[in-house]
Design a protein around this motif. Structure first.
Motif, PDB file in Angstrom:
ATOM      1  N   PRO A 235    -134.281  42.893 -93.732  1.00  0.00           N
ATOM      2  CA  PRO A 235    -134.372  43.646 -92.074  1.00  0.00           C
ATOM      3  C   PRO A 235    -133.505  44.847 -92.200  1.00  0.00           C
ATOM      4  O   PRO A 235    -132.563  44.946 -92.953  1.00  0.00           O
ATOM      5  CB  PRO A 235    -133.798  42.643 -91.506  1.00  0.00           C
ATOM      6  N   VAL A 236    -134.005  45.837 -91.446  1.00  0.00           N
ATOM      7  CA  VAL A 236    -133.569  47.209 -91.390  1.00  0.00           C
ATOM      8  C   VAL A 236    -131.997  47.032 -90.652  1.00  0.00           C
ATOM      9  O   VAL A 236    -131.234  47.582 -91.496  1.00  0.00           O
ATOM     10  CB  VAL A 236    -134.273  48.056 -90.455  1.00  0.00           C
ATOM     11  N   ASP A 237    -131.811  46.196 -89.688  1.00  0.00           N
ATOM     12  CA  ASP A 237    -130.640  46.341 -88.990  1.00  0.00           C
ATOM     13  C   ASP A 237    -130.056  44.788 -89.093  1.00  0.00           C
ATOM     14  O   ASP A 237    -129.470  44.290 -88.119  1.00  0.00           O
ATOM     15  CB  ASP A 237    -130.562  46.580 -87.569  1.00  0.00           C
ATOM     16  N   GLY A 238    -130.491  43.954 -90.207  1.00  0.00           N
ATOM     17  CA  GLY A 238    -130.115  42.398 -90.259  1.00  0.00           C
ATOM     18  C   GLY A 238    -129.717  41.965 -91.622  1.00  0.00           C
ATOM     19  O   GLY A 238    -129.487  42.972 -92.497  1.00  0.00           O
ATOM     20  N   ARG A 239    -129.551  40.759 -91.619  1.00  0.00           N
ATOM     21  CA  ARG A 239    -129.139  40.111 -92.842  1.00  0.00           C
ATOM     22  C   ARG A 239    -130.190  39.657 -93.637  1.00  0.00           C
ATOM     23  O   ARG A 239    -131.126  38.992 -92.894  1.00  0.00           O
ATOM     24  CB  ARG A 239    -128.110  39.016 -92.638  1.00  0.00           C
ATOM     25  N   ALA A 240    -130.119  39.449 -94.819  1.00  0.00           N
ATOM     26  CA  ALA A 240    -131.169  38.571 -95.820  1.00  0.00           C
ATOM     27  C   ALA A 240    -130.155  37.694 -96.557  1.00  0.00           C
ATOM     28  O   ALA A 240    -129.428  38.390 -97.332  1.00  0.00           O
ATOM     29  CB  ALA A 240    -131.930  39.224 -96.449  1.00  0.00           C
ATOM     30  N   VAL A 241    -130.727  36.415 -96.541  1.00  0.00           N
ATOM     31  CA  VAL A 241    -130.038  35.441 -97.451  1.00  0.00           C
ATOM     32  C   VAL A 241    -131.014  34.610 -98.118  1.00  0.00           C
ATOM     33  O   VAL A 241    -132.016  34.144 -97.725  1.00  0.00           O
ATOM     34  CB  VAL A 241    -129.114  34.458 -96.492  1.00  0.00           C
ATOM     35  N   ASP A 242    -130.429  34.307 -99.489  1.00  0.00           N
ATOM     36  CA  ASP A 242    -131.356  33.216-100.167  1.00  0.00           C
ATOM     37  C   ASP A 242    -130.314  32.320-100.774  1.00  0.00           C
ATOM     38  O   ASP A 242    -129.332  32.619-101.040  1.00  0.00           O
ATOM     39  CB  ASP A 242    -132.435  33.688-101.511  1.00  0.00           C
ATOM     40  N   PHE A 243    -130.932  30.894-100.741  1.00  0.00           N
ATOM     41  CA  PHE A 243    -129.883  30.098-101.123  1.00  0.00           C
ATOM     42  C   PHE A 243    -130.380  28.877-101.964  1.00  0.00           C
ATOM     43  O   PHE A 243    -131.549  28.466-101.700  1.00  0.00           O
ATOM     44  CB  PHE A 243    -129.160  29.463 -99.835  1.00  0.00           C
ATOM     45  N   VAL A 244    -129.682  28.056-102.777  1.00  0.00           N
ATOM     46  CA  VAL A 244    -130.008  26.865-103.183  1.00  0.00           C
ATOM     47  C   VAL A 244    -129.313  25.756-102.346  1.00  0.00           C
ATOM     48  O   VAL A 244    -128.015  25.761-102.398  1.00  0.00           O
ATOM     49  CB  VAL A 244    -129.734  26.986-104.858  1.00  0.00           C
ATOM     50  N   VAL A 245    -130.020  24.633-102.132  1.00  0.00           N
ATOM     51  CA  VAL A 245    -129.512  23.681-101.302  1.00  0.00           C
ATOM     52  C   VAL A 245    -128.393  23.061-102.283  1.00  0.00           C
ATOM     53  O   VAL A 245    -128.567  23.099-103.338  1.00  0.00           O
ATOM     54  CB  VAL A 245    -130.522  22.728-100.857  1.00  0.00           C
ATOM     55  N   GLU A 246    -127.187  22.521-101.400  1.00  0.00           N
ATOM     56  CA  GLU A 246    -126.178  21.722-102.292  1.00  0.00           C
ATOM     57  C   GLU A 246    -126.099  20.338-101.382  1.00  0.00           C
ATOM     58  O   GLU A 246    -126.104  20.110-100.322  1.00  0.00           O
ATOM     59  CB  GLU A 246    -124.964  22.342-102.125  1.00  0.00           C
ATOM     60  N   SER A 247    -125.677  19.325-102.341  1.00  0.00           N
ATOM     61  CA  SER A 247    -125.442  18.072-101.568  1.00  0.00           C
ATOM     62  C   SER A 247    -124.188  18.004-100.511  1.00  0.00           C
ATOM     63  O   SER A 247    -123.170  18.661-100.986  1.00  0.00           O
ATOM     64  CB  SER A 247    -125.331  17.020-102.518  1.00  0.00           C
ATOM     65  N   ASP A 248    -124.144  17.565 -99.584  1.00  0.00           N
ATOM     66  CA  ASP A 248    -123.100  17.329 -98.737  1.00  0.00           C
ATOM     67  C   ASP A 248    -123.100  16.139 -97.833  1.00  0.00           C
ATOM     68  O   ASP A 248    -123.598  15.785 -97.288  1.00  0.00           O
ATOM     69  CB  ASP A 248    -123.108  18.594 -97.751  1.00  0.00           C
ATOM     70  N   ARG A 249    -122.190  15.284 -98.145  1.00  0.00           N
ATOM     71  CA  ARG A 249    -121.991  13.822 -97.633  1.00  0.00           C
ATOM     72  C   ARG A 249    -122.017  13.725 -96.165  1.00  0.00           C
ATOM     73  O   ARG A 249    -122.667  13.004 -95.416  1.00  0.00           O
ATOM     74  CB  ARG A 249    -120.934  13.321 -98.183  1.00  0.00           C
ATOM     75  N   ALA A 250    -121.157  14.780 -95.436  1.00  0.00           N
ATOM     76  CA  ALA A 250    -121.135  14.733 -94.058  1.00  0.00           C
ATOM     77  C   ALA A 250    -122.333  15.443 -93.319  1.00  0.00           C
ATOM     78  O   ALA A 250    -122.718  14.904 -92.241  1.00  0.00           O
ATOM     79  CB  ALA A 250    -120.065  15.772 -93.725  1.00  0.00           C
ATOM     80  N   GLN A 251    -123.067  16.133 -94.206  1.00  0.00           N
ATOM     81  CA  GLN A 251    -124.523  16.740 -93.350  1.00  0.00           C
ATOM     82  C   GLN A 251    -125.368  15.762 -93.714  1.00  0.00           C
ATOM     83  O   GLN A 251    -126.212  15.253 -92.662  1.00  0.00           O
ATOM     84  CB  GLN A 251    -124.689  17.947 -94.250  1.00  0.00           C
ATOM     85  N   LEU A 252    -125.443  14.830 -94.565  1.00  0.00           N
ATOM     86  CA  LEU A 252    -126.615  13.885 -94.887  1.00  0.00           C
ATOM     87  C   LEU A 252    -126.145  12.587 -93.688  1.00  0.00           C
ATOM     88  O   LEU A 252    -126.921  12.325 -93.199  1.00  0.00           O
ATOM     89  CB  LEU A 252    -126.131  13.185 -96.045  1.00  0.00           C
ATOM     90  N   SER A 253    -124.908  12.504 -93.523  1.00  0.00           N
ATOM     91  CA  SER A 253    -124.508  11.513 -92.202  1.00  0.00           C
ATOM     92  C   SER A 253    -125.336  12.039 -91.098  1.00  0.00           C
ATOM     93  O   SER A 253    -125.664  11.239 -90.234  1.00  0.00           O
ATOM     94  CB  SER A 253    -123.083  11.201 -92.335  1.00  0.00           C
ATOM     95  N   GLU A 254    -124.982  13.247 -90.750  1.00  0.00           N
ATOM     96  CA  GLU A 254    -125.394  14.024 -89.469  1.00  0.00           C
ATOM     97  C   GLU A 254    -126.954  13.841 -89.290  1.00  0.00           C
ATOM     98  O   GLU A 254    -127.415  13.408 -88.358  1.00  0.00           O
ATOM     99  CB  GLU A 254    -125.005  15.318 -89.456  1.00  0.00           C
ATOM    100  N   ILE A 255    -127.625  13.841 -90.559  1.00  0.00           N
ATOM    101  CA  ILE A 255    -129.173  14.131 -90.670  1.00  0.00           C
ATOM    102  C   ILE A 255    -129.538  12.627 -90.536  1.00  0.00           C
ATOM    103  O   ILE A 255    -130.494  12.308 -89.586  1.00  0.00           O
ATOM    104  CB  ILE A 255    -129.365  14.654 -91.917  1.00  0.00           C
ATOM    105  N   VAL A 256    -128.947  11.536 -91.064  1.00  0.00           N
ATOM    106  CA  VAL A 256    -129.573  10.215 -90.949  1.00  0.00           C
ATOM    107  C   VAL A 256    -129.219   9.568 -89.756  1.00  0.00           C
ATOM    108  O   VAL A 256    -130.130   8.777 -89.081  1.00  0.00           O
ATOM    109  CB  VAL A 256    -128.883   9.528 -92.206  1.00  0.00           C
ATOM    110  N   GLN A 257    -128.104   9.864 -89.073  1.00  0.00           N
ATOM    111  CA  GLN A 257    -127.880   9.531 -87.634  1.00  0.00           C
ATOM    112  C   GLN A 257    -128.901  10.077 -86.658  1.00  0.00           C
ATOM    113  O   GLN A 257    -129.495   9.271 -85.684  1.00  0.00           O
ATOM    114  CB  GLN A 257    -126.506   9.989 -87.153  1.00  0.00           C
TER     115      GLN A 257
END
Length: 330
Positions: A268-290
């Protein structure tokens, strides 16, 4: 490997002891040749894995597979770039802990778990997998193993892309490519929950499914002009290529283009660009399954197959609709 016993001594070795020296085996899917793709998958017998320090062994009840895994270097080589084939693909799982390695804490034998196995280790398309305990979260008893296995990569990718990398805030607009897919449907639902206006994209046949998952509007990439979506705060790109390049032009000033398909080709001309590889995260998994438990989040499961039929299931003759799950145990 089976112990080799000389003929002379074989009769004096008690049969129970001889049996105990044999390795336990399991069924697993392996790949050996990158050029063969999913057609090169084979169902074989492998030795059951052992739990190293900080590991657990999980009896796999259900597993997921991402079609692009066979393009990842980690499927074929270890962290030192040494060949590690024949390797077991698949990194998403739900199952039951059967063994703990030395020093392992936080989990117990018999516990229901789900999570994301290390990219560089043998994966989850098998009856058992050894993995680090920190990559697993407890799976509540009221969540089916099939559902648990479908949540890990799709759910974590959506969560991390929206919040860690996309810095989503309530009231912003989000354009989600592939909104009817396994990841896109998760992104759509979570973004809507957090107060975003969501524009889904896909083929014409995907329109109703994307809207059913919560998209406020839909862009048919075959027949509508992507640019008509106007300026958005966040683009979540799971397609790449020409669509990814054009997406940079619709990110408004201060916005973000998040890609899960490799380095961003246009920024983007005036923005950010990010690419990423997903990582395991126990707290996030708990948020998702709830969120699944209380009805805020629905999984997008397509075909469910057995391990015996996994090779055929992962080589579909028709376009995939939703997440393919391999049910390893009945």
């Amino acid at each position: 490997m089976d112990d080799i016993v000389s003929t002379a001594g074989a009769s004096t070795l008690p049969s129970a002891k001889r049996q105990a020296t044999k390795e336990k085996t399991m069924k697993a899917i392996v790949v050996t040749e990158q050029s063969a793709g999913t057609a090169g998958m084979k169902l074989v017998k492998r030795a059951e894995p052992q739990a190293a320090i900080n590991d657990v062994v999980v009896q796999v009840h259900a597993a997921g597979f991402v079609a692009t895994e066979l393009e990842w270097p980690s499927t074929w080589t270890d962290r030192l770039d040494r060949n590690r084939t024949p390797s077991i693909p698949g990194h998403e799982l739900a199952g039951v802990v059967t063994a703990l390695g030395y020093g392992t804490t936080g989990l117990s034998v018999g516990q229901r778990v789900f999570g994301l196995a290390d990219w560089y280790r043998d994966g989850t398309l098998a009856e058992y997998v050894a993995m680090e305990a920190r990559n697993l979260a407890p799976l509540p008893g009221d969540v089916d193993f099939t559902v648990g296995a479908s949540l890990t990569i799709s759910g974590l990718t959506a969560w991390q892309g929206l919040f860690q990398h996309g810095r989503l805030q309530a009231g912003q607009s989000v354009l989600v490519h592939g909104a009817a897919g396994a990841v896109g449907s998760m992104v759509t639902q979570i973004a809507r929950e957090f107060g975003a206006y969501v524009i889904g994209t896909g083929r014409a046949a995907d329109r109703q499914k994307a809207l059913d998952f919560g998209a406020n509007a839909f862009v048919d990439l075959d027949n509508d002009a992507l640019e008509d979506a106007g300026g958005v705060d966040l683009v979540f790109d799971s397609i790449g290529g020409d669509i990814g390049k054009r997406s940079a032009g619709i990110v408004r000033a201060g916005g973000t283009l998040v890609s899960i398909v490799g380095p961003v080709e246009a920024r983007p001309v005036d923005g950010r660009a990010v690419d990423f590889v997903v990582e395991s995260d126990r707290a996030q998994l708990s948020e998702i399954v709830q969120r699944v438990r209380d009805g805020r989040l629905r999984t997008n499961i397509g075909n469910v197959s057995t391990l015996d039929d996994a090779v055929a299931a992962l080589n579909p003759t028709e376009r995939r609709k939703g997440k393919t799950i391999i049910r390893v145990r009945p």
